[in-house]
Design a protein around this motif. Structure first.
Motif, mmCIF file in Angstrom:
data_model
loop_
_atom_site.group_PDB
_atom_site.id
_atom_site.type_symbol
_atom_site.label_atom_id
_atom_site.label_comp_id
_atom_site.label_asym_id
_atom_site.label_seq_id
_atom_site.Cartn_x
_atom_site.Cartn_y
_atom_site.Cartn_z
ATOM 1 N N MET A 175 -18.883 -58.731 -21.906
ATOM 2 C CA MET A 175 -17.918 -58.459 -23.129
ATOM 3 C C MET A 175 -17.762 -57.415 -23.684
ATOM 4 O O MET A 175 -18.723 -56.186 -23.663
ATOM 5 N N TYR A 176 -16.776 -56.839 -24.224
ATOM 6 C CA TYR A 176 -16.761 -55.680 -25.056
ATOM 7 C C TYR A 176 -15.375 -55.733 -25.981
ATOM 8 O O TYR A 176 -14.289 -56.183 -25.504
ATOM 9 N N GLY A 177 -15.575 -55.456 -27.114
ATOM 10 C CA GLY A 177 -14.626 -55.458 -28.125
ATOM 11 C C GLY A 177 -14.184 -56.783 -28.462
ATOM 12 O O GLY A 177 -12.788 -56.976 -28.819
ATOM 13 N N GLY A 178 -14.869 -57.792 -28.536
ATOM 14 C CA GLY A 178 -14.434 -59.089 -28.418
ATOM 15 C C GLY A 178 -13.649 -60.106 -27.576
ATOM 16 O O GLY A 178 -13.077 -61.008 -27.670
ATOM 17 N N ARG A 179 -13.643 -59.255 -26.192
ATOM 18 C CA ARG A 179 -12.641 -59.672 -25.039
ATOM 19 C C ARG A 179 -13.929 -59.752 -23.844
ATOM 20 O O ARG A 179 -14.706 -59.106 -23.826
ATOM 21 N N ILE A 180 -13.324 -60.491 -22.730
ATOM 22 C CA ILE A 180 -14.032 -60.233 -21.610
ATOM 23 C C ILE A 180 -13.449 -59.136 -20.866
ATOM 24 O O ILE A 180 -12.324 -58.910 -20.381
ATOM 25 N N VAL B 228 -12.794 -59.151 -40.171
ATOM 26 C CA VAL B 228 -12.958 -58.715 -38.646
ATOM 27 C C VAL B 228 -12.685 -59.554 -37.344
ATOM 28 O O VAL B 228 -12.922 -60.819 -37.828
ATOM 29 N N HIS B 229 -11.871 -59.203 -36.755
ATOM 30 C CA HIS B 229 -11.540 -59.847 -35.459
ATOM 31 C C HIS B 229 -12.507 -59.830 -34.336
ATOM 32 O O HIS B 229 -12.379 -59.108 -33.459
ATOM 33 N N ALA B 230 -13.509 -60.807 -34.676
ATOM 34 C CA ALA B 230 -14.701 -60.916 -33.807
ATOM 35 C C ALA B 230 -14.511 -61.238 -32.580
ATOM 36 O O ALA B 230 -15.002 -60.561 -31.534
ATOM 37 N N LEU B 231 -13.710 -62.183 -32.329
ATOM 38 C CA LEU B 231 -13.251 -62.827 -30.780
ATOM 39 C C LEU B 231 -11.759 -62.615 -30.649
ATOM 40 O O LEU B 231 -11.191 -63.262 -31.791
ATOM 41 N N ASP B 232 -11.131 -62.459 -29.696
ATOM 42 C CA ASP B 232 -9.820 -62.151 -29.449
ATOM 43 C C ASP B 232 -9.163 -62.572 -27.986
ATOM 44 O O ASP B 232 -8.775 -61.712 -27.211
ATOM 45 N N GLY B 233 -9.404 -63.802 -27.973
ATOM 46 C CA GLY B 233 -8.979 -64.325 -26.500
ATOM 47 C C GLY B 233 -9.896 -64.592 -25.339
ATOM 48 O O GLY B 233 -9.844 -63.874 -24.443
ATOM 49 N N VAL B 234 -10.759 -65.137 -25.799
ATOM 50 C CA VAL B 234 -12.124 -65.225 -24.903
ATOM 51 C C VAL B 234 -11.986 -66.526 -23.932
ATOM 52 O O VAL B 234 -11.732 -67.430 -24.331
ATOM 53 N N ASP B 235 -11.999 -66.316 -22.585
ATOM 54 C CA ASP B 235 -11.888 -67.561 -21.595
ATOM 55 C C ASP B 235 -12.981 -67.542 -20.787
ATOM 56 O O ASP B 235 -13.608 -66.590 -20.074
ATOM 57 N N LEU B 236 -13.829 -68.703 -20.747
ATOM 58 C CA LEU B 236 -14.969 -68.856 -19.951
ATOM 59 C C LEU B 236 -15.230 -70.440 -19.640
ATOM 60 O O LEU B 236 -14.757 -71.325 -20.352
ATOM 61 N N ASP B 237 -15.744 -70.457 -18.194
ATOM 62 C CA ASP B 237 -15.991 -71.955 -17.877
ATOM 63 C C ASP B 237 -17.593 -72.004 -17.507
ATOM 64 O O ASP B 237 -17.985 -70.947 -17.074
ATOM 65 N N LEU B 238 -18.105 -73.310 -17.552
ATOM 66 C CA LEU B 238 -19.630 -73.434 -16.970
ATOM 67 C C LEU B 238 -19.580 -74.808 -16.509
ATOM 68 O O LEU B 238 -19.297 -75.615 -17.302
#
Length: 678
Positions: free
Chosen positions: A229-234, A22-32
């Motif tokens: 998020m949707y489908g492992g992406r932002i 399962v490709h759970a996350l595919d290129g997530v970018d976040l800053d906090l």
């Protein structure tokens, strides 16, 4: 600009198992940034929790980070050794898990569990650790914190257990708090208390926070920015006000349209999102939302949109409104607070009747006459009273409740956790025998039914359980689960049973091939559809639905509610609908009963109760988002004398402490209220 406390860059996560990946996350970018709060929202399976778990290195078995970086205060946690992660977990980064009952150790006292992070990371003396644990319990608003240190998790209410989980996460005063669905199954007043508590502690301790949830209404006033998020992406990322006022991604639009609060404000039914999120067993081609999007074109199905702003530039993750959509909704000016999600259904909103309302009659189908239910309370592991203790003899779960459900009607029961709603539902279906009073179904007292007649009664009344996952045997395929009641009731031969099962799957919108799969292979929304199908297998007249949508995404929730309405119109069903979600009950119910500590304090037509609430408790529930209800409900083992609500009532008088108020009907509309002061 302040350097980010947490920066996630192009994060990719895979989970391998049973011959598939399962490709759970595919290129997530976040800053906090330090002190900032970020809400992460989306449907189940979109990658919200996986993103949070990746920060702490708590991926499930088979899970691994295959690309990207997770920079926390300059340290790449994605590549950090286990010892570094252990030093950070519970120390610099605290986490509140979704279900406190499963995240707390049932064999350890509350004090031992709250003190454990301190003992591991700060190494104080045991006395100092317990003193700090008591201080944290007091800080999170736990009643009698010194006593609670010696309690066990099962001895606390759901709201208290969530406070313990927050105390554990904050005892080391972390710089970042991750809260994963902290209020999903809590009633509206407890939810408000927990969220207010987190906000207050975050401000006091100067923490940053990531709030993970599927409920956009929860974060509308709780965070600075939102990532959808949707489908492992932002799919979309923006400050909270612009996102709620002018959502650009079509998926965000659909999530907002599914909120019951917005549906009521617009006098329309909640809009479900057709289809299901992608399985992520393979990387989808094109936009991941395209199969469910009414605006999708060939471009959407061929190419994947990048996260950009209106200038088609990749914006920084700070304040820009970014979205990954080829055909975004047109921007609109900020219209101010009116554009936000209402915290509760507005008191002046009117309900629009469905286009084809179900056929109802005045004939009573279910009648509860002054029913009560008490449970003996004993100490010790084997039911013996502990020497030297003064324990109550019983717990009063339901105390003198009377109500009537007509044929074709939906009667909603609302109230806080522990008020007796579920016990009332179990008595209605005959799973619990009342301690007093009578349950009448179709004119017959259940206590007078013979064994053969009771068998027939169980065909006419079915229970739809709150947790569909645990109400089905995990070792049985779906076909066997649905066939079981037909076999027990000796209905039809095997061929006829197969035809009926196929029809049930058609009715609830599931493929007929589902009969060969196990319950765990379905999503939460699909399992709830299976629970509804099982409840309908014997063609009942009444379905008692106990919190059937409390833990579902708003989109799936809208689908289930719409399905229940359609089946009611087609089959003439009656529902006893139990929920703590006022907006859901208001959308579905014809009549409403408000329960508090085992008592019905107000009943009447749904529109009248919600637009003209008379009891102070009902008024407080409807204004719970503004903190109108304070404190915890008293114990059912020692309920207050007179009016049970008087200890939390802002207008209580002396008579409320001495005399129980009888139900009264102030007008001829069938609106009944139990209050001395009306």
């Amino acid at each position: 600009m302040t350097d980010p406390l947490l920066r996630i860059e192009d994060l990719r996560v895979e989970i391998a198992g049973r011959g598939r990946t399962v490709h759970a996350l595919d290129g997530v970018d976040l800053d906090l940034a330090p002190g900032e709060s970020l809400g992460v929202v989306g449907e189940s399976g979109c990658g919200k929790t996986m993103t949070a778990l990746s920060v702490l290195g708590l991926l499930p078995p088979g899970g691994r980070i295959t690309g990207g970086r997770i920079l926390f205060d300059g340290t790449d946690l994605a590549a950090a050794p286990e010892q570094v992660l252990r030093d950070i977990r519970g120390n610099s980064v605290g986490m509140v898990f979704q279900d406190p009952m499963t995240s707390l150790n049932p064999t350890l006292t509350i004090g031992a569990q709250v003190a454990e992070p301190l003992l591991l990371h700060r190494r104080p003396s045991r006395a100092e650790a317990w003193a700090k644990a008591e201080e944290m319990l007091r800080l999170v608003g736990m009643p009698r914190p010194a006593e609670r240190l010696r309690s066990y998790p099962h001895q606390l209410s759901g709201g208290m257990r969530q406070r313990v989980a927050i105390a554990m996460a904050l005892v080391c005063e972390p710089r970042l708090l991750i809260a994963d669905e902290p209020t999903t199954a809590l009633d509206v007043t407890t939810q408000h208390q927990i969220l207010e508590l987190v906000d207050e502690l975050r401000a006091r301790l100067g923490m940053a926070m990531i709030l993970v949830t599927h409920d956009l209404g929860v974060i509308a006033r709780r965070v600075d920015r939102v990532a959808v998020m949707y489908g492992g992406r932002i799919a979309e990322r923006a400050p909270v006000r612009p996102l709620f006022a002018t959502p650009r991604h079509r998926y965000t639009q659909a999530l907002l349209a599914a909120l019951p609060e917005r549906a009521l404000a617009g006098a329309r039914p909640p809009a479900g999102i057709p289809g299901l999120p992608p399985s992520l067993l393979t990387r989808p081609t094109g936009c991941r939302f395209a199969p469910r999007c009414a605006h999708a074109t060939d471009l959407c199905r061929a190419a994947e949109p990048e996260l950009t702003d209106d200038l088609h530039e990749t914006p920084p993750a700070g304040t820009a409104h970014a979205f990954a959509c080829f055909h975004p909704a047109a921007p609109a000016p900020d219209t101010g607070p009116a554009a936000e999600v209402p915290a509760r259904p507005p008191a002046t909103a009117t309900l629009r009747a469905p286009s084809a309302p179900p056929v109802r009659t005045e004939e009573p189908l279910l009648r509860l006459a002054d029913v009560s239910k008490s449970y003996p309370l004993h100490g010790g592991p084997f039911g013996r009273r502990r020497p030297g203790t003064r324990q109550a003899a019983e717990v009063s779960a339901v105390a003198g409740v009377s109500l009537t459900v007509r044929r074709g009607e939906t009667f909603g029961i609302v109230g806080e956790s522990g008020c007796g709603k579920s016990t009332l539902g179990r008595m209605a279906v005959g799973l619990e025998a009342p301690s007093g009073g009578a349950v009448h179904f179709a004119g017959r007292d259940l206590a007078d039914l013979t064994r053969r007649e009771l068998r027939t009664h169980r065909r006419d009344v079915q229970l739809m359980f709150q947790d569909s996952a645990t109400s089905m045997d995990p070792r049985m395929r779906v076909g066997a689960v649905l066939r079981e009641p037909l076999v027990i009731q000796r209905i039809g031969d095997r061929a006829e049973q197969r035809r009926r099962i196929a029809g049930l799957l058609d009715d609830v919108g599931l493929p007929r091939g589902a009969v060969d799969r196990y319950p765990h292979e379905f999503s939460g929304g699909q399992r709830q559809r299976l629970g509804l199908a099982r409840a309908l297998a014997l063609a009942p007249s009444l379905v008692v639905a106990d919190e059937p949508v409390s833990a579902l995404d708003v989109s799936v929730q809208a689908q289930i509610l719409q399905l229940m309405r359609e089946l009611q119109r087609e089959k003439g069903l009656s529902y006893l609908f139990i929920s703590h979600d006022l907006a859901v009950v208001r959308h579905l119910a014809d009549s409403v009963g408000v329960m508090y500590l085992g008592k019905l304090v107000e009943t009447g037509p749904a529109e009248r109760v919600f637009t003209r609430p008379l009891h102070p408790y009902t008024q407080g529930l409807l204004r719970a988002g503004s903190g109108a209800l304070a404190g915890e409900a008293p114990s059912a083992a020692a309920p207050p004398s007179g009016c049970r609500f008087r200890t939390r009532c802002p207008i209580a008088k002396a008579v409320c402490a001495t005399t129980e108020p009888p139900p009264a009907e102030p007008d001829s509309a069938g609106h009944r209220v139990a209050c001395h002061l009306l």
